[in-house]
Design a protein around this motif. Structure first.
Motif, mmCIF file in Angstrom:
data_model
loop_
_atom_site.group_PDB
_atom_site.id
_atom_site.type_symbol
_atom_site.label_atom_id
_atom_site.label_comp_id
_atom_site.label_asym_id
_atom_site.label_seq_id
_atom_site.Cartn_x
_atom_site.Cartn_y
_atom_site.Cartn_z
ATOM 1 N N ASP A 65 -5.461 -5.154 13.572
ATOM 2 C CA ASP A 65 -4.907 -4.554 12.359
ATOM 3 C C ASP A 65 -5.838 -3.597 11.626
ATOM 4 N N ASN B 144 -5.784 0.265 11.502
ATOM 5 C CA ASN B 144 -5.916 0.815 12.851
ATOM 6 C C ASN B 144 -4.683 1.678 13.172
ATOM 7 N N PRO B 145 -4.896 2.952 13.562
ATOM 8 C CA PRO B 145 -3.734 3.787 13.917
ATOM 9 C C PRO B 145 -3.026 3.328 15.199
ATOM 10 N N ASP B 146 -3.715 2.516 16.029
ATOM 11 C CA ASP B 146 -3.092 1.958 17.234
ATOM 12 C C ASP B 146 -2.264 0.745 16.819
ATOM 13 N N LYS B 147 -0.950 0.901 16.732
ATOM 14 C CA LYS B 147 -0.111 -0.189 16.228
ATOM 15 C C LYS B 147 -0.098 -1.411 17.136
ATOM 16 N N PHE B 148 -0.614 -1.283 18.368
ATOM 17 C CA PHE B 148 -0.689 -2.436 19.268
ATOM 18 C C PHE B 148 -2.081 -3.068 19.258
ATOM 19 N N GLY B 149 -3.011 -2.460 18.536
ATOM 20 C CA GLY B 149 -4.376 -2.977 18.458
ATOM 21 C C GLY B 149 -4.540 -3.929 17.287
#
Length: 143
Positions: free
Chosen positions: A41, A34-39
């Motif tokens: 994995d 996932n490119p969203d590091k807070f989302g």
């Protein structure tokens, strides 16, 4: 109280996401970190459905057999279960040879318990019974 984020621990185990992406892709998923590091994995597609995987390494699980009566995932990970996405929580052993998987459905109905850890007092965890878990030998399945 939750464990404070540690960049060192994150970097130590970040590779596990890439190992699970490769494992999933070998099983026919189209998966990626996932490119969203807070989302969550890993995001994936298969059979026209959306999947998501949260990955962690349990360093005090060594070898094939899980050494505890229950599995504990941080309760803060409950936020990753979304409607219309099949979510899985993945835990690898220290050597990255074995994994266990817990469905988001089982995760959501599991009890919340408070535990003292090496890093925290009274941290909240989702407690999963071993009979709700799928165990996989990653080395055998890769061959």
């Amino acid at each position: 109280m939750s464990k404070v984020f540690s960049q060192e621990h994150y970097e130590q185990d970040d590779w596990a996401k890439f190992q699970i992406v490769e494992w999933l892709n070998n099983k026919g998923y189209k998966s990626f970190v996932n490119p969203d590091k807070f989302g969550i994995d890993i995001l994936a597609l298969r059979w026209g459905r959306q999947f998501a995987f949260e990955v962690e390494v349990k360093h005090n699980w060594r070898g094939e057999h899980f050494p505890f009566d229950q599995i504990h995932f941080s309760a803060r990970k409950l936020k990753f279960v979304e409607p219309n996405v099949e979510t899985w929580f993945v835990m690898l052993n220290h050597e990255r040879t074995h994994a266990l998987l817990v469905s988001g459905k089982d995760f959501m109905i599991a009890p919340i318990v408070e535990k003292r850890t090496k890093y925290t007092e009274n941290e909240k965890f989702v407690e999963i019974d071993l009979n709700r878990v799928i165990f996989r030998n990653l080395k055998e399945e890769a061959e």
